[in-house]
Design a protein around this motif. Structure first.
Motif, PDB file in Angstrom:
ATOM      1  N   LEU A 166       0.865  -1.182   0.000  1.00  0.00           N
ATOM      2  CA  LEU A 166       0.000   0.000   0.000  1.00  0.00           C
ATOM      3  C   LEU A 166       0.894   1.222   0.000  1.00  0.00           C
ATOM      4  CD1 LEU A 166      -2.644  -1.045   2.653  1.00  0.00           C
ATOM      5  CD2 LEU A 166      -3.006  -0.730   0.195  1.00  0.00           C
ATOM      6  N   ASP A 167       0.448   2.265  -0.600  1.00  0.00           N
ATOM      7  CA  ASP A 167       1.273   3.471  -0.635  1.00  0.00           C
ATOM      8  C   ASP A 167       0.945   4.325   0.568  1.00  0.00           C
ATOM      9  OD1 ASP A 167       2.816   5.563  -1.216  1.00  0.00           O
ATOM     10  OD2 ASP A 167       1.798   6.130  -3.080  1.00  0.00           O
ATOM     11  N   GLN A 168       1.963   4.563   1.418  1.00  0.00           N
ATOM     12  CA  GLN A 168       1.730   5.388   2.596  1.00  0.00           C
ATOM     13  C   GLN A 168       1.442   6.829   2.197  1.00  0.00           C
ATOM     14  OE1 GLN A 168       4.418   7.506   4.302  1.00  0.00           O
ATOM     15  NE2 GLN A 168       6.199   7.029   3.042  1.00  0.00           N
ATOM     16  N   GLN A 169       1.781   7.164   0.952  1.00  0.00           N
ATOM     17  CA  GLN A 169       1.563   8.540   0.489  1.00  0.00           C
ATOM     18  C   GLN A 169       0.173   8.714  -0.118  1.00  0.00           C
ATOM     19  OE1 GLN A 169       3.639  10.757   1.095  1.00  0.00           O
ATOM     20  NE2 GLN A 169       5.762  10.124   0.775  1.00  0.00           N
ATOM     21  N   ALA A 170      -0.538   7.534  -0.298  1.00  0.00           N
ATOM     22  CA  ALA A 170      -1.818   7.602  -1.023  1.00  0.00           C
ATOM     23  C   ALA A 170      -2.765   8.572  -0.327  1.00  0.00           C
ATOM     24  CB  ALA A 170      -2.442   6.211  -1.099  1.00  0.00           C
ATOM     25  N   VAL A 171      -3.084   9.628  -1.032  1.00  0.00           N
ATOM     26  CA  VAL A 171      -3.976  10.651  -0.486  1.00  0.00           C
ATOM     27  C   VAL A 171      -5.401  10.270  -0.860  1.00  0.00           C
ATOM     28  CG1 VAL A 171      -4.624  13.071  -0.630  1.00  0.00           C
ATOM     29  CG2 VAL A 171      -2.208  12.411  -0.622  1.00  0.00           C
ATOM     30  N   ASP A 172      -6.279  10.303   0.136  1.00  0.00           N
ATOM     31  CA  ASP A 172      -7.685   9.999  -0.134  1.00  0.00           C
ATOM     32  C   ASP A 172      -8.505  11.062   0.581  1.00  0.00           C
ATOM     33  OD1 ASP A 172     -10.200   9.082  -0.442  1.00  0.00           O
ATOM     34  OD2 ASP A 172      -9.856   7.111   0.483  1.00  0.00           O
ATOM     35  N   LEU A 173      -8.842  12.093  -0.147  1.00  0.00           N
ATOM     36  CA  LEU A 173      -9.487  13.234   0.491  1.00  0.00           C
ATOM     37  C   LEU A 173     -10.894  12.903   0.970  1.00  0.00           C
ATOM     38  CD1 LEU A 173      -8.180  16.128  -1.747  1.00  0.00           C
ATOM     39  CD2 LEU A 173      -7.491  15.523   0.571  1.00  0.00           C
TER      40      LEU A 173
ATOM     41  N   GLY B 120      -6.473   5.142  12.404  1.00  0.00           N
ATOM     42  CA  GLY B 120      -7.178   6.275  11.814  1.00  0.00           C
ATOM     43  C   GLY B 120      -6.423   6.844  10.615  1.00  0.00           C
ATOM     44  N   THR B 121      -6.892   8.005  10.139  1.00  0.00           N
ATOM     45  CA  THR B 121      -6.238   8.652   8.997  1.00  0.00           C
ATOM     46  C   THR B 121      -5.902  10.090   9.356  1.00  0.00           C
ATOM     47  OG1 THR B 121      -8.332   9.391   8.100  1.00  0.00           O
ATOM     48  CG2 THR B 121      -7.509   7.263   7.316  1.00  0.00           C
ATOM     49  N   ASP B 122      -4.987  10.696   8.563  1.00  0.00           N
ATOM     50  CA  ASP B 122      -4.615  12.082   8.850  1.00  0.00           C
ATOM     51  C   ASP B 122      -5.439  13.063   8.017  1.00  0.00           C
ATOM     52  OD1 ASP B 122      -3.593  11.968   6.332  1.00  0.00           O
ATOM     53  OD2 ASP B 122      -1.487  12.197   6.916  1.00  0.00           O
ATOM     54  N   ASP B 123      -5.019  14.309   8.033  1.00  0.00           N
ATOM     55  CA  ASP B 123      -5.852  15.338   7.406  1.00  0.00           C
ATOM     56  C   ASP B 123      -5.837  15.261   5.880  1.00  0.00           C
ATOM     57  OD1 ASP B 123      -3.248  16.003   7.285  1.00  0.00           O
ATOM     58  OD2 ASP B 123      -3.493  18.107   7.879  1.00  0.00           O
ATOM     59  N   LEU B 124      -5.009  14.394   5.315  1.00  0.00           N
ATOM     60  CA  LEU B 124      -5.055  14.183   3.869  1.00  0.00           C
ATOM     61  C   LEU B 124      -5.609  12.798   3.551  1.00  0.00           C
ATOM     62  CD1 LEU B 124      -1.673  15.787   2.767  1.00  0.00           C
ATOM     63  CD2 LEU B 124      -3.985  16.701   2.436  1.00  0.00           C
ATOM     64  N   GLY B 125      -6.126  12.117   4.571  1.00  0.00           N
ATOM     65  CA  GLY B 125      -6.728  10.802   4.356  1.00  0.00           C
ATOM     66  C   GLY B 125      -5.724   9.679   4.223  1.00  0.00           C
TER      67      GLY B 125
ATOM     68  N   LEU C 128      -2.669   6.112   8.992  1.00  0.00           N
ATOM     69  CA  LEU C 128      -1.669   6.492   9.996  1.00  0.00           C
ATOM     70  C   LEU C 128      -0.793   5.323  10.434  1.00  0.00           C
ATOM     71  CD1 LEU C 128      -3.298   9.140  12.327  1.00  0.00           C
ATOM     72  CD2 LEU C 128      -1.089   9.270  11.213  1.00  0.00           C
ATOM     73  N   LEU C 129      -1.383   4.089  10.466  1.00  0.00           N
ATOM     74  CA  LEU C 129      -0.562   2.944  10.865  1.00  0.00           C
ATOM     75  C   LEU C 129       0.617   2.802   9.910  1.00  0.00           C
ATOM     76  CD1 LEU C 129       0.069   0.445  12.502  1.00  0.00           C
ATOM     77  CD2 LEU C 129      -1.581  -0.827  11.145  1.00  0.00           C
TER      78      LEU C 129
ATOM     79  N   CYS D   3       3.062   5.553  10.437  1.00  0.00           N
ATOM     80  CA  CYS D   3       3.847   5.381  11.662  1.00  0.00           C
ATOM     81  C   CYS D   3       4.967   4.377  11.447  1.00  0.00           C
ATOM     82  CB  CYS D   3       2.955   4.900  12.813  1.00  0.00           C
ATOM     83  SG  CYS D   3       2.016   6.219  13.575  1.00  0.00           S
ATOM     84  N   VAL D   4       4.640   3.243  10.767  1.00  0.00           N
ATOM     85  CA  VAL D   4       5.664   2.226  10.537  1.00  0.00           C
ATOM     86  C   VAL D   4       6.783   2.816   9.683  1.00  0.00           C
ATOM     87  CG1 VAL D   4       6.147   0.022   9.460  1.00  0.00           C
ATOM     88  CG2 VAL D   4       4.118   0.287  10.862  1.00  0.00           C
ATOM     89  N   HIS D   5       6.396   3.562   8.643  1.00  0.00           N
ATOM     90  CA  HIS D   5       7.416   4.192   7.802  1.00  0.00           C
ATOM     91  C   HIS D   5       8.219   5.209   8.598  1.00  0.00           C
ATOM     92  CE1 HIS D   5       6.889   2.818   3.597  1.00  0.00           C
ATOM     93  NE2 HIS D   5       5.746   2.389   4.091  1.00  0.00           N
TER      94      HIS D   5
END
Lengths: 325, 220, 297
Positions: free
Chosen positions: C53-60, C74-79, C82-83, C86-88
């Motif tokens: 999975l791409d940790q950068q994948a933005v899902d607004l 959960g997810t951050d403000d760009l969707g 977070l897990l 965090c690992v990255h």
């Protein structure tokens, strides 16, 4: 055997260490001796023969991987090997057994004066202030101070040096300070672990003579552990020779150092190695305590050994553990 | 000749431990130096082995006067004097097996190839079993470790030997054995010996002559 | 008289028995710390390559979702998940921390050992340099070091190493000085060993356990130093999620009532560093001479 209750009665004392891989190291095997009040027993043997382990066992200072067997009984019936840490700390060390350490300078706290060492020991062990406390704290402090000075005097430690730190003392004075500490609890039994190592000959003589005065004249018993045969000769009533964890001979000192001389071949060899005697070493090396032979541990180095010595452990009989004695 | 002339040495300025000590050893001679503990004889032993720079005075080994001490002394001069100390525990690198301990001087002087044979021969001579050679210092007794330390001092075949209270920690039999090893080596090589100690009985039995600390120090 | 032919009745030595529970507790601590650290290292090594999975994948459409089965942290403000972030982040932080601690230890050991072994002017000069560095507040020095370069991993490593080698240099110098006065060094000198050989064969090996302990203790410091730099916006570039950067990014969402973008990266920062510190404490206990001498008389 004396009729009076012995100051220390050790029977069948054994210590072994559990090693990684389920191995055992038999550091002390079946040691037995009785120590009468007012007498001195010197336990002699080379380094690594188990004599220091025996001392640690008597004081309950063995590490966690040690097993013990047998008994070491004080006159009141307390078995030192079975007693718990609390009993040993509160009623035995310093009170019923005084320890004269190997290197007194290392035994003393470097940042405190000799007076402060002595006063602490007096407060802990002697309680001279109990009666004085009624007359106020000042009187109690005076009593402790006086008792500490008396203790120093008893060990011939000069009062002028009481406010010095351990590193400011010569080897002989540090030894006296340690002896003064050991005597404060008025313990009926003194244990001296190599008290003369590293001291020069005159100092050895003086230390030994002083220890002797504190025991014989004061009715105390002394167990001295040493590799110095000359020191043992000067002080001991009885000599016990240890080899590979076993006491191989127990003899009166006069007979041992004079006539008829030692009866065990190892003890004979040890005496013959002295520079004032033949100065000839015992051939070979002692066995590993982790891999003792089935028979007599000395057989491989012994001039008299035969087949029986190599297979059958000699039982101690009239003070000697040797098939040929 | 091993000659110490008017040596003053110590560890702090203006507080010398040794003052004006002089002694001369002829080739092959053994001298027992007697003195009470703490008198500075160990410091003098270190000076004689070129391990401590004296504040004043000269050390001459076989006609060559030392111009420097410790690393500043030429290697051939340093290794001409072998040294054995009082406490084997402190004198042995705790990480080294006894085999490496004995071979170390050979390796340090680029004679690695001789190590195996030399160690085997010396171990036999000082009475160290082959199984002991593979142990580390904490796995052997004081006596066994001192045997290894003596072997290390002899491995470069020094012309002089300095023994600083070599036997103070040892039992009578090991003492006699180590003194025997030293004397055997001296008989073979004609090396001289400075034995420092506090036991007059031992040193008189061991050495050709003995001197008391008081006789060799002070104003010449 | 006891009969030597009968087997003695063995019992564990009394007396010091009271000390044993302490030892057991320290063993337990060792295992817990090792397990936590092993889990962290495994996650860092295995998750990025395995989970494609791409940790950068933005899902607004999935912005600031609270923890749920789909997004455990959960997810951050760009969707972004977070897990995964965090690992990255842990991967980046641990890597910089370990590399920086190693670099600082190598430099500190070399300087400390050289100063003590050579003595004299070298020693005095080296120690004045150490004092000079130590007189500057570490974070300021770190910020200065980072500011000299473009943002990236290496400037952060340099910054951490530059501020952390001092204590190692001091520890190593003190240890070498105390070893230097031992008779075994005298014996080596008398055996013809050169200054270099004495240092490398006899002095440095003796201080390596201490230096190693200092290195392990330094890893948490290094991770926190990196996080502090990232938190200040001076660490890694925004696309390389480090734990400090994640905490900083999550801070903005706190006001919106979203606690998870700050809490989880924070936990990822605290728990593994505590585990490392616990391991270091266990190691220090092993170095304690009192324990080492208890093996055999």
């Amino acid at each position: 055997m004396t009729d009076a209750a012995p100051a220390l009665d050790v029977r069948g004392l054994s210590v072994r260490f559990r090693m990684p891989g389920g191995r055992y190291v038999a550091a002390v095997s079946d040691a037995s001796f009785r120590l009468a009040p007012g007498s001195c027993l010197a336990l002699v043997g080379e380094s690594g023969c188990g004599k220091s382990v025996l001392a640690s066992a008597l004081l309950g200072l063995l590490p966690g991987n040690a097993d013990t067997a047998g008994s070491a009984v004080l006159p009141d019936g307390l078995d030192l090997l079975g007693a718990g840490e609390a009993v040993l700390a509160r009623t035995v060390r310093g009170r019923r057994i005084g320890l004269v350490p190997q290197s007194p300078a290392a035994h003393l706290t470097p940042v405190r004066t000799i007076r402060s060492h002595l006063e602490e020991a007096v407060r802990e062990l002697a309680h001279p202030s109990a009666s004085a406390a009624a007359r106020g704290r000042r009187a109690a402090r005076e009593a402790v101070r006086a008792a500490a000075e008396r203790a120093a005097e008893r060990a011939a430690f000069p009062a002028s040096h009481l406010d010095r730190y351990p590193h400011e003392l010569s080897g002989g004075l540090a030894q006296r300070a340690a002896t003064a500490l050991a005597l404060i609890g008025d313990a009926p039994l003194l244990l001296a672990d190599e008290p003369t190592t590293g001291l020069d000959r005159e100092l050895v003589h003086r230390t030994v003579d002083e220890l002797r005065a504190h025991t014989r004249d004061a009715g105390r018993a002394l167990l001295m552990i040493t590799h110095d045969l000359a020191a043992a000769h000067r002080i001991a009533d009885t000599v016990a020779v240890m080899y590979a964890g076993r006491i191989v001979e127990t003899s009166p000192a006069d007979a041992f150092f004079g006539r008829p001389g030692p009866r065990h071949p190892y003890a004979r060899g040890l005496l013959d190695a002295l520079p004032e005697r033949a100065f000839v070493p015992i051939p070979g090396a002692p066995p590993e305590l982790g891999a003792l032979p089935p028979g007599c541990a000395f057989a491989a180095r012994c001039p008299d050994a035969d087949a029986r010595c190599r297979t059958e452990l000699p039982a101690p009989a009239s003070g000697v553990a040797c098939h040929h004695a | 000749m091993l000659e110490l002339r008017d040596i003053t040495a110590g560890y702090e300025r203006r507080r010398p431990v040794v003052e004006g000590a002089s002694l001369i050893l002829r080739p092959g001679e053994s001298l027992g130096l007697l003195g009470p503990s703490g008198c500075g004889k160990s410091t003098l032993a270190r000076v004689a082995a070129l391990l401590h720079r004296p504040d004043r005075g000269t050390v001459t080994v076989d006609g060559r006067t030392a111009t420097g001490f410790r690393h500043r002394a030429p290697r051939s001069l340093r290794t001409a004097v072998g040294v054995v100390f009082q406490q084997p525990r402190l004198a042995a690198d705790p990480r080294m097996r006894l085999r490496d301990l004995v071979a170390e001087p050979l390796r340090a002087t680029g004679r690695r190839a001789e190590a195996a044979a030399a160690v085997a021969g010396l171990a036999e001579r000082v009475g160290l079993g082959a199984d002991l050679l593979d142990r580390r210092p904490h796995e052997v007794s004081d006596g066994q470790l001192q045997r290894a330390c003596l072997a290390r001092a002899l491995v470069l075949r020094p012309r002089w030997l300095v023994c600083d209270e070599m036997t103070a920690m040892l039992d009578a039999s090991t003492t006699a054995a180590l003194v025997g090893v030293v004397e055997e080596y001296r008989a073979d090589t004609g090396a001289g010996l400075l034995a420092v100690g506090h036991d007059p009985v031992l040193l008189r039995r061991w050495c050709d002559r003995t001197a008391h600390w008081k006789e060799i120090t002070g104003p010449p | 008289m006891a009969d030597p032919l009968t087997a003695p009745a063995w019992r564990p030595a009394r007396g010091r028995r009271g000390r044993r529970p302490g030892r057991r507790a320290s063993g337990l601590r060792l295992w817990v710390c090792a397990a936590v650290l092993a889990a962290a290292v495994l996650a860092v090594l295995l998750v990025p390559p395995l989970v494609r999975l791409d940790q950068q994948a933005v899902d607004l459409s999935a912005r600031l979702l609270p923890p749920s089965p789909a997004h455990p942290f959960g997810t951050d403000d760009l969707g972004r998940d977070l897990l995964l972030r965090c690992v990255h982040g842990l991967r980046v932080s641990l890597l910089t921390g370990v590399v920086a601690a190693l670099a600082a230890t190598v430099v500190g050991t070399a300087v400390g050992a050289a100063a003590a072994a050579l003595g004299g002017w070298t020693d005095r000069l080296a120690m004045r340099v150490v004092d000079g560095f130590a007189s500057v507040p570490p974070l300021l020095l770190g910020v200065f070091a980072v500011a000299l370069f473009r943002p990236g991993v290496w400037p952060v490593v340099v910054s951490v190493a530059l501020t952390h080698w001092l204590s190692t240099a001091r520890i190593v110098r003190a240890e070498v000085l105390s070893l230097k006065s031992r008779p075994f060094v005298d014996a080596a000198v008398s055996g013809g060993a050169s200054r270099w050989r004495v240092t490398v064969r006899h002095l440095v090996p003796g201080v390596l356990p201490q230096a190693g302990l200092a290195a392990v203790l330094m890893v948490p410091h290094a991770v926190w130093h990196e996080s502090a730099l990232s938190f200040l916006g001076l660490g890694l570039p925004a696309h390389q999620a480090s734990l400090g950067g994640l905490v900083q990014a999550g801070r903005g969402s706190l006001l919106a009532g979203a606690w998870w973008p700050t809490l989880f990266p924070g936990l990822f920062l605290i728990v593994p560093t505590l585990a490392v510190a616990g391991l270091a404490a266990a190691w220090r206990e092993r170095l304690d001479p009192r324990r080492r001498s208890e093996l055999i008389p």
